[in-house]
Write a protein that holds these residues in place. Sequence first.
Motif, PDB file in Angstrom:
ATOM      1  N   VAL A 188       7.100  -8.140  13.451  1.00 43.63           N
ATOM      2  CA  VAL A 188       6.898  -6.929  12.658  1.00 43.63           C
ATOM      3  C   VAL A 188       6.453  -7.319  11.250  1.00 43.63           C
ATOM      4  O   VAL A 188       5.480  -6.775  10.706  1.00 43.63           O
ATOM      5  N   ILE A 189       7.153  -8.275  10.659  1.00 47.81           N
ATOM      6  CA  ILE A 189       6.810  -8.754   9.318  1.00 47.81           C
ATOM      7  C   ILE A 189       5.415  -9.360   9.307  1.00 47.81           C
ATOM      8  O   ILE A 189       4.642  -9.151   8.363  1.00 47.81           O
ATOM      9  N   LYS A 190       5.085 -10.084  10.356  1.00 43.02           N
ATOM     10  CA  LYS A 190       3.762 -10.714  10.433  1.00 43.02           C
ATOM     11  C   LYS A 190       2.646  -9.689  10.350  1.00 43.02           C
ATOM     12  O   LYS A 190       1.653  -9.877   9.635  1.00 43.02           O
ATOM     13  N   GLY A 191       2.789  -8.569  11.071  1.00 45.61           N
ATOM     14  CA  GLY A 191       1.751  -7.545  11.032  1.00 45.61           C
ATOM     15  C   GLY A 191       1.519  -7.018   9.627  1.00 45.61           C
ATOM     16  O   GLY A 191       0.378  -6.803   9.211  1.00 45.61           O
ATOM     17  N   ALA A 192       2.610  -6.813   8.883  1.00 48.28           N
ATOM     18  CA  ALA A 192       2.477  -6.338   7.504  1.00 48.28           C
ATOM     19  C   ALA A 192       1.861  -7.400   6.610  1.00 48.28           C
ATOM     20  O   ALA A 192       1.019  -7.109   5.759  1.00 48.28           O
ATOM     21  N   ALA A 193       2.268  -8.654   6.815  1.00 44.93           N
ATOM     22  CA  ALA A 193       1.748  -9.750   5.981  1.00 44.93           C
ATOM     23  C   ALA A 193       0.253  -9.944   6.171  1.00 44.93           C
ATOM     24  O   ALA A 193      -0.458 -10.328   5.244  1.00 44.93           O
ATOM     25  N   ILE A 194      -0.239  -9.653   7.371  1.00 48.02           N
ATOM     26  CA  ILE A 194      -1.652  -9.852   7.673  1.00 48.02           C
ATOM     27  C   ILE A 194      -2.533  -8.796   7.029  1.00 48.02           C
ATOM     28  O   ILE A 194      -3.549  -9.112   6.408  1.00 48.02           O
ATOM     29  N   GLY A 195      -2.148  -7.514   7.203  1.00 48.34           N
ATOM     30  CA  GLY A 195      -3.119  -6.495   6.838  1.00 48.34           C
ATOM     31  C   GLY A 195      -2.583  -5.181   6.324  1.00 48.34           C
ATOM     32  O   GLY A 195      -3.314  -4.180   6.324  1.00 48.34           O
ATOM     33  N   ASP A 196      -1.327  -5.112   5.887  1.00 52.49           N
ATOM     34  CA  ASP A 196      -0.793  -3.827   5.442  1.00 52.49           C
ATOM     35  C   ASP A 196       0.267  -4.051   4.373  1.00 52.49           C
ATOM     36  O   ASP A 196       1.463  -4.103   4.642  1.00 52.49           O
ATOM     37  N   ALA A 197      -0.186  -4.152   3.141  1.00 47.50           N
ATOM     38  CA  ALA A 197       0.726  -4.414   2.018  1.00 47.50           C
ATOM     39  C   ALA A 197       1.728  -3.273   1.832  1.00 47.50           C
ATOM     40  O   ALA A 197       2.886  -3.505   1.459  1.00 47.50           O
ATOM     41  N   ASP A 198       1.304  -2.029   2.119  1.00 48.39           N
ATOM     42  CA  ASP A 198       2.224  -0.894   1.988  1.00 48.39           C
ATOM     43  C   ASP A 198       3.344  -0.993   3.020  1.00 48.39           C
ATOM     44  O   ASP A 198       4.510  -0.696   2.717  1.00 48.39           O
ATOM     45  N   PHE A 199       3.000  -1.394   4.233  1.00 43.59           N
ATOM     46  CA  PHE A 199       4.010  -1.563   5.274  1.00 43.59           C
ATOM     47  C   PHE A 199       4.955  -2.695   4.906  1.00 43.59           C
ATOM     48  O   PHE A 199       6.170  -2.618   5.165  1.00 43.59           O
ATOM     49  N   PHE A 200       4.453  -3.741   4.283  1.00 41.67           N
ATOM     50  CA  PHE A 200       5.297  -4.845   3.829  1.00 41.67           C
ATOM     51  C   PHE A 200       6.338  -4.327   2.827  1.00 41.67           C
ATOM     52  O   PHE A 200       7.527  -4.647   2.926  1.00 41.67           O
ATOM     53  N   THR A 201       5.882  -3.508   1.881  1.00 38.15           N
ATOM     54  CA  THR A 201       6.806  -2.923   0.902  1.00 38.15           C
ATOM     55  C   THR A 201       7.830  -2.031   1.604  1.00 38.15           C
ATOM     56  O   THR A 201       9.027  -2.046   1.252  1.00 38.15           O
ATOM     57  N   TRP A 202       7.386  -1.246   2.593  1.00 36.25           N
ATOM     58  CA  TRP A 202       8.294  -0.395   3.361  1.00 36.25           C
ATOM     59  C   TRP A 202       9.357  -1.240   4.066  1.00 36.25           C
ATOM     60  O   TRP A 202      10.537  -0.880   4.082  1.00 36.25           O
ATOM     61  N   LEU A 203       8.945  -2.381   4.619  1.00 36.93           N
ATOM     62  CA  LEU A 203       9.900  -3.269   5.287  1.00 36.93           C
ATOM     63  C   LEU A 203      10.916  -3.826   4.286  1.00 36.93           C
ATOM     64  O   LEU A 203      12.111  -3.943   4.609  1.00 36.93           O
ATOM     65  N   GLU A 204      10.460  -4.166   3.095  1.00 35.20           N
ATOM     66  CA  GLU A 204      11.399  -4.625   2.062  1.00 35.20           C
ATOM     67  C   GLU A 204      12.427  -3.541   1.759  1.00 35.20           C
ATOM     68  O   GLU A 204      13.612  -3.831   1.566  1.00 35.20           O
ATOM     69  N   GLN A 205      11.989  -2.295   1.724  1.00 38.51           N
ATOM     70  CA  GLN A 205      12.872  -1.178   1.385  1.00 38.51           C
ATOM     71  C   GLN A 205      13.820  -0.811   2.526  1.00 38.51           C
ATOM     72  O   GLN A 205      14.889  -0.243   2.294  1.00 38.51           O
ATOM     73  N   HIS A 206      13.422  -1.110   3.763  1.00 35.73           N
ATOM     74  CA  HIS A 206      14.205  -0.704   4.933  1.00 35.73           C
ATOM     75  C   HIS A 206      14.758  -1.901   5.704  1.00 35.73           C
ATOM     76  O   HIS A 206      15.186  -1.750   6.857  1.00 35.73           O
ATOM     77  N   ALA A 207      14.785  -3.063   5.077  1.00 33.49           N
ATOM     78  CA  ALA A 207      15.221  -4.285   5.769  1.00 33.49           C
ATOM     79  C   ALA A 207      16.658  -4.174   6.267  1.00 33.49           C
ATOM     80  O   ALA A 207      16.974  -4.607   7.386  1.00 33.49           O
ATOM     81  N   ASP A 208      17.530  -3.574   5.468  1.00 33.33           N
ATOM     82  CA  ASP A 208      18.932  -3.451   5.878  1.00 33.33           C
ATOM     83  C   ASP A 208      19.070  -2.524   7.079  1.00 33.33           C
ATOM     84  O   ASP A 208      19.828  -2.804   8.017  1.00 33.33           O
ATOM     85  N   ALA A 209      18.344  -1.396   7.071  1.00 32.06           N
ATOM     86  CA  ALA A 209      18.406  -0.458   8.193  1.00 32.06           C
ATOM     87  C   ALA A 209      17.871  -1.098   9.470  1.00 32.06           C
ATOM     88  O   ALA A 209      18.422  -0.899  10.558  1.00 32.06           O
ATOM     89  N   LEU A 210      16.817  -1.883   9.331  1.00 32.40           N
ATOM     90  CA  LEU A 210      16.283  -2.580  10.500  1.00 32.40           C
ATOM     91  C   LEU A 210      17.273  -3.607  11.023  1.00 32.40           C
ATOM     92  O   LEU A 210      17.458  -3.747  12.234  1.00 32.40           O
ATOM     93  N   ALA A 211      17.899  -4.333  10.109  1.00 31.40           N
ATOM     94  CA  ALA A 211      18.881  -5.335  10.521  1.00 31.40           C
ATOM     95  C   ALA A 211      20.043  -4.697  11.269  1.00 31.40           C
ATOM     96  O   ALA A 211      20.622  -5.299  12.178  1.00 31.40           O
ATOM     97  N   GLN A 212      20.372  -3.450  10.905  1.00 31.97           N
ATOM     98  CA  GLN A 212      21.470  -2.717  11.547  1.00 31.97           C
ATOM     99  C   GLN A 212      21.004  -1.932  12.774  1.00 31.97           C
ATOM    100  O   GLN A 212      21.774  -1.193  13.384  1.00 31.97           O
TER     101      GLN A 212
END
Length: 367
Positions: A188-212
């Motif tokens: 999931v992180i790889k897809g954001a790192a490749i071509g979607d900086a906004d999605f990368f920021t979203w993952l940073e903001q929702h990392a805890d929810a994803l981990a849970q």
Amino acid sequence: MSTVAPETIDVTLGERSYPVWIGRGLLDDHARWRAALRGRHVLVISNRTVAPLYLERVAHGLDGLQWSSFLLEDGEAHKTFANVGLALDALSKLGATRDACVIALGGGVVGDLAGFTAACWMRGIDFIQMPTTLLSMVDSSVGGKTGVNLPAGKNLVGAFHQPRAVIADIGTLDSLPAREYRAGLAEVIKGAAIGDADFFTWLEQHADALAQRDETTLVQAIATKVRYKAGVVARDETEQGERALLNLGHTFGHALETAGHYTTLLHGEGVAVGMLLAARLSERLGMSAPADTQRLEQLLNTAGLPTAVPAGFDPEQLCALMRLDKKNIAGTLRLILWQGIGRAQIISGVSESDVLAVLRAATGTHR
């Protein structure tokens, strides 16, 4: 079965287009996936961990058909020609005709081997992906890459063979061990790192929810990654250009997996470490800023993924394994690097001395 309508994403490839369904209870939605079966013969390929959990549910949807199952042992080490041969024998014993279908019920190893088996039988029969790991849901089940490993390296033999449908039942993730779940987050992180900086920021903001494993957040993350990959596959099905970008971290990661005999690192863990190595190489070549590398490392750490090369790995051996990567051309290293988050690119003619320098720094080996 869930009453919430599943997410539907279409992979658009003309006559070979197919849907990806993401939701809870989809294995039991027999009317949905049974419609993708065109003949009367079905071989379900799974493994001995997944089959006891989910095979019976799939079997209920096969009433009236001639079907059998072929079970692998669990793990990357079993993605071999020998097991393809046994799966083909199972199709033979079933009497499978050209309108038969292979169902891949499991993670990436099962999906890759099942798809390759389907591509080989009578020069290509249908198959359906039923991924049961996060990694396979967001990556390997979509796009038609199939194959097996050789002692010399990972996925060196394979075929592009698109599925008829992808049934991503997120209920199967309830039984997924924590380590396997975290490995899926790497893709999931790889897809954001490749071509979607906004999605990368979203993952940073929702990392805890994803981990849970918050379900709403998880479905959104899976759908976003699949939608991105579906677009890339539609534009470059056989990896002549843009699709190669999806391999960010894979050249390093596959070398790490192979060197560890597929027992030290899970695939997603290899991708996580590989992405960070690719970011460090990009930084060394003056392509990206240290701040981007640091953000990637922080997000990987938050997701519970490894960011260090395991102890005891030899940089020269890793570099030698990287030479066998399928992306290389004319004997020169061709790597996926980046210019920062969301801006990956293919770089040909990468100096082995730069690669070795990064590997030596990562392994604490200096010459």
